[in-house]
Design an enzyme around this catalytic site. Structure first.
Site, PDB file in Angstrom:
ATOM      1  N   TYR A 222     -12.465 -10.113  -5.883  1.00  0.00           N
ATOM      2  CA  TYR A 222     -12.588 -11.246  -4.950  1.00  0.00           C
ATOM      3  C   TYR A 222     -13.538 -10.895  -3.801  1.00  0.00           C
ATOM      4  O   TYR A 222     -14.481 -11.634  -3.503  1.00  0.00           O
ATOM      5  CB  TYR A 222     -11.188 -11.573  -4.429  1.00  0.00           C
ATOM      6  N   ALA A 223     -13.301  -9.749  -3.179  1.00  0.00           N
ATOM      7  CA  ALA A 223     -14.129  -9.346  -2.029  1.00  0.00           C
ATOM      8  C   ALA A 223     -15.584  -9.196  -2.436  1.00  0.00           C
ATOM      9  O   ALA A 223     -16.503  -9.565  -1.691  1.00  0.00           O
ATOM     10  CB  ALA A 223     -13.600  -8.036  -1.455  1.00  0.00           C
TER      11      ALA A 223
ATOM     12  N   LYS B 274     -17.116 -12.619  -3.000  1.00  0.00           N
ATOM     13  CA  LYS B 274     -17.328 -13.245  -1.689  1.00  0.00           C
ATOM     14  C   LYS B 274     -18.514 -12.594  -0.981  1.00  0.00           C
ATOM     15  O   LYS B 274     -19.304 -13.270  -0.323  1.00  0.00           O
ATOM     16  CB  LYS B 274     -16.070 -13.095  -0.835  1.00  0.00           C
TER      17      LYS B 274
ATOM     18  N   LEU C 144       3.205 -14.188   3.862  1.00  0.00           N
ATOM     19  CA  LEU C 144       4.067 -15.058   4.670  1.00  0.00           C
ATOM     20  C   LEU C 144       4.964 -15.903   3.764  1.00  0.00           C
ATOM     21  O   LEU C 144       6.182 -15.996   3.975  1.00  0.00           O
ATOM     22  CB  LEU C 144       3.205 -15.968   5.561  1.00  0.00           C
TER      23      LEU C 144
ATOM     24  N   ARG D  82      -6.707  -4.317   9.143  1.00  0.00           N
ATOM     25  CA  ARG D  82      -7.840  -5.227   9.386  1.00  0.00           C
ATOM     26  C   ARG D  82      -7.770  -5.712  10.811  1.00  0.00           C
ATOM     27  O   ARG D  82      -6.999  -6.614  11.119  1.00  0.00           O
ATOM     28  CB  ARG D  82      -7.738  -6.445   8.479  1.00  0.00           C
TER      29      ARG D  82
HETATM   30  C1  UGA Z   1      -5.420 -12.088   1.533  1.00  0.00           C
HETATM   31  C2  UGA Z   1      -6.743 -12.518   0.915  1.00  0.00           C
HETATM   32  O1  UGA Z   1      -7.166 -11.660  -0.061  1.00  0.00           O
HETATM   33  C3  UGA Z   1      -7.820 -12.636   1.921  1.00  0.00           C
HETATM   34  O2  UGA Z   1      -8.976 -13.194   1.368  1.00  0.00           O
HETATM   35  C4  UGA Z   1      -7.434 -13.514   3.014  1.00  0.00           C
HETATM   36  O3  UGA Z   1      -8.467 -13.525   3.965  1.00  0.00           O
HETATM   37  C5  UGA Z   1      -6.172 -13.018   3.616  1.00  0.00           C
HETATM   38  O4  UGA Z   1      -5.144 -12.899   2.635  1.00  0.00           O
HETATM   39  C6  UGA Z   1      -5.750 -14.014   4.635  1.00  0.00           C
HETATM   40  O5  UGA Z   1      -4.670 -14.559   4.564  1.00  0.00           O
HETATM   41  O6  UGA Z   1      -6.581 -14.271   5.515  1.00  0.00           O
HETATM   42  P1  UGA Z   1      -4.050  -9.918   2.156  1.00  0.00           P
HETATM   43  O7  UGA Z   1      -3.902  -9.861   3.644  1.00  0.00           O
HETATM   44  O8  UGA Z   1      -4.060  -8.612   1.479  1.00  0.00           O
HETATM   45  O9  UGA Z   1      -5.405 -10.724   1.834  1.00  0.00           O
HETATM   46  O10 UGA Z   1      -2.925 -10.837   1.495  1.00  0.00           O
HETATM   47  P2  UGA Z   1      -1.357 -10.950   1.593  1.00  0.00           P
HETATM   48  O11 UGA Z   1      -0.888 -11.412   0.264  1.00  0.00           O
HETATM   49  O12 UGA Z   1      -0.983 -11.809   2.735  1.00  0.00           O
HETATM   50  O13 UGA Z   1      -0.820  -9.467   1.770  1.00  0.00           O
HETATM   51  C7  UGA Z   1      -0.761  -8.787   2.989  1.00  0.00           C
HETATM   52  C8  UGA Z   1      -0.057  -7.474   2.764  1.00  0.00           C
HETATM   53  O14 UGA Z   1       1.328  -7.715   2.486  1.00  0.00           O
HETATM   54  C9  UGA Z   1      -0.577  -6.653   1.587  1.00  0.00           C
HETATM   55  O15 UGA Z   1      -0.617  -5.300   1.968  1.00  0.00           O
HETATM   56  C10 UGA Z   1       0.476  -6.843   0.496  1.00  0.00           C
HETATM   57  O16 UGA Z   1       0.574  -5.756  -0.369  1.00  0.00           O
HETATM   58  C11 UGA Z   1       1.739  -7.004   1.325  1.00  0.00           C
HETATM   59  N1  UGA Z   1       2.847  -7.788   0.694  1.00  0.00           N
HETATM   60  C12 UGA Z   1       2.603  -8.992   0.128  1.00  0.00           C
HETATM   61  C13 UGA Z   1       4.140  -7.297   0.735  1.00  0.00           C
HETATM   62  O17 UGA Z   1       4.410  -6.187   1.259  1.00  0.00           O
HETATM   63  N2  UGA Z   1       5.153  -8.030   0.202  1.00  0.00           N
HETATM   64  C14 UGA Z   1       4.953  -9.230  -0.372  1.00  0.00           C
HETATM   65  O18 UGA Z   1       5.936  -9.871  -0.823  1.00  0.00           O
HETATM   66  C15 UGA Z   1       3.626  -9.730  -0.404  1.00  0.00           C
END
Ligand code: UGA
Length: 359
Positions: free
Chosen positions: A156-157, A160, A206, A309
């Site tokens: 994805y990255a 993009k 979330l 980030r």
């Molecule tokens: C995602 C997208 O890939 C990005 O493009 C986007 O910009 C970003 O969300 C965003 O919302 O702006 P990421 O932050 O990795 O990136 O996505 P999340 O699924 O929200 O995960 C955040 C972190 O939580 C990750 O480290 C993931 O492993 C963790 N996570 C996720 C948990 O620990 N438990 C869960 O149930 C889900």
């Protein structure tokens, strides 16, 4: 400023689009041409809004929009990380191949393009061009540090990033007027979906945590939840985007981070804060339970992660006079109340959301 402005919003029915379209419609003289396959989240009507229920590759659509509109806002993507290593070809198409015709048309027709990229282009962590660690991610200085190809998380990255480079090249060599936004973990009401209710698969964190709280299940912390994110409220974010729309000269051919460096927390801390707010709004709910899972177990092989980030928002401040204001603590009551109101009854809970939700 002209008296009537037509703005096309591709992906208008998604989380960001459903907040952005009403804000655009509130601007003087703006008409919005909204495109999406699903408009359930977009709860506005009016003569200044025209909906196109279709995908962006519908025959003739982009040509028509580029003829009628002076600005195209492109929001479409498959942006849930669970898809990056399980359906990477669809992810790459949605973030790159399907958008190339749009960039080419905007460039050829002199239409301004406001494209939504991602903070994920920065990759695993912030490094400068010599490979030394940086604290904040800066648009024009930080290297883009992705993992190996076998780590499909970065499909994805990478897609993009390549589209950013195409847009940039059209700007430098063919005169395209563009702005690229890199959103940093925008959160708010209507984000993503609840699996089994209004979507399938694994949403972003979330919605994963709210799903667990609403169902009384464990909140799963991938690799312990030590990784960090900076969360920005959808309200602050949309304010930044509207400033870009309204300041074409300042934003011309710029890449801009929109995020809130003051809301940098670990994923565990996010889960704990959500659980506290949920318990406050639904006192009868069972206490939240957390469990660590490995990323391979949760996402499958090929996953990888960003450690942290932290956006640098100096550029957004300077160009747009923008300042993100909502604290994480301040935004959670409204977000939790929205999930409880929309999904609680569907999941068979009897939530008693308090009336005191405040932003
Ligand atoms: C995602 C997208 O890939 C990005 O493009 C986007 O910009 C970003 O969300 C965003 O919302 O702006 P990421 O932050 O990795 O990136 O996505 P999340 O699924 O929200 O995960 C955040 C972190 O939580 C990750 O480290 C993931 O492993 C963790 N996570 C996720 C948990 O620990 N438990 C869960 O149930 C889900």
């Amino acid at each position: 400023m002209s008296s009537a402005r037509s703005i096309a919003v591709l992906g208008a029915g998604g989380f960001i689009g459903s907040h952005l379209v009403p804000a655009l419609l509130a601007l003087p003289g703006v008409q919005v041409e909204a495109v999406d396959r699903d408009f359930r989240k977009l709860d506005v009507e009016g003569p200044a809004l025209r909906r196109h229920v279709c995908s962006i590759d519908a025959p003739g659509l982009l040509d028509d929009l580029c003829q009628r509109c002076e600005l195209v806002v492109s929001l479409t993507a498959l942006c849930t990380p669970a898809l990056y290593n399980t359906d990477p070809l669809a992810v790459i198409d949605a973030s790159y191949s399907h958008l190339l015709p749009l960039v080419e048309r905007c460039s050829a027709r002199g239409v301004r393009l406001l494209h939504f990229s991602t903070c994920e282009v920065y990759g695993r962590l912030a490094l400068d061009s010599a490979g030394a660690p940086m604290q904040h991610m800066r648009e024009d200085e930080t290297a883009l540090f992705l993992g190996p190809v076998a780590r499909e998380r970065w499909s994805y990255a990478c897609a993009k990033q390549l589209l950013e480079r195409v847009i940039w090249a059209h700007g430098q060599h063919r005169g395209l007027d563009f702005t690229i936004v890199r959103p940093f973990n925008v959160i708010g009401p209507r984000m993503d979906f609840i699996p089994g209710v209004d979507g399938e698969g694994v949403p972003r964190v979330l919605a994963c945590f709210m799903n667990a709280l609403l169902r009384g299940e464990e909140l799963l912390l991938v690799d312990g939840g030590r990784q960090r994110r900076s969360f920005v409220s959808i309200g602050d974010f949309v304010d930044g985007v509207v400033r870009i729309v309204e300041r074409p000269a300042a934003a011309r051919r710029q890449i801009v981070n929109l995020g809130h460096p003051g809301n940098d927390v670990s994923i565990r801390e996010l889960g704990e804060a959500l659980a506290r707010e949920y318990a406050r709004q639904v006192p009868a709910a069972p206490s939240a339970r957390f469990r660590t899972v490995s990323s391979a177990e949760f996402y499958g092989e090929g996953y990888d992660d960003s450690e942290r980030r932290l956006p640098d928002v100096e550029k957004a401040r300077a160009l747009l006079d923008w300042e993100p204001r909502a604290t994480l603590r301040g935004m959670l009551p409204e977000i939790v109340a929205d999930y409880v109101k929309r999904y609680g009854p569907l999941l068979g809970e009897q939530p008693r959301a308090e009336q005191t939700a405040h932003a």
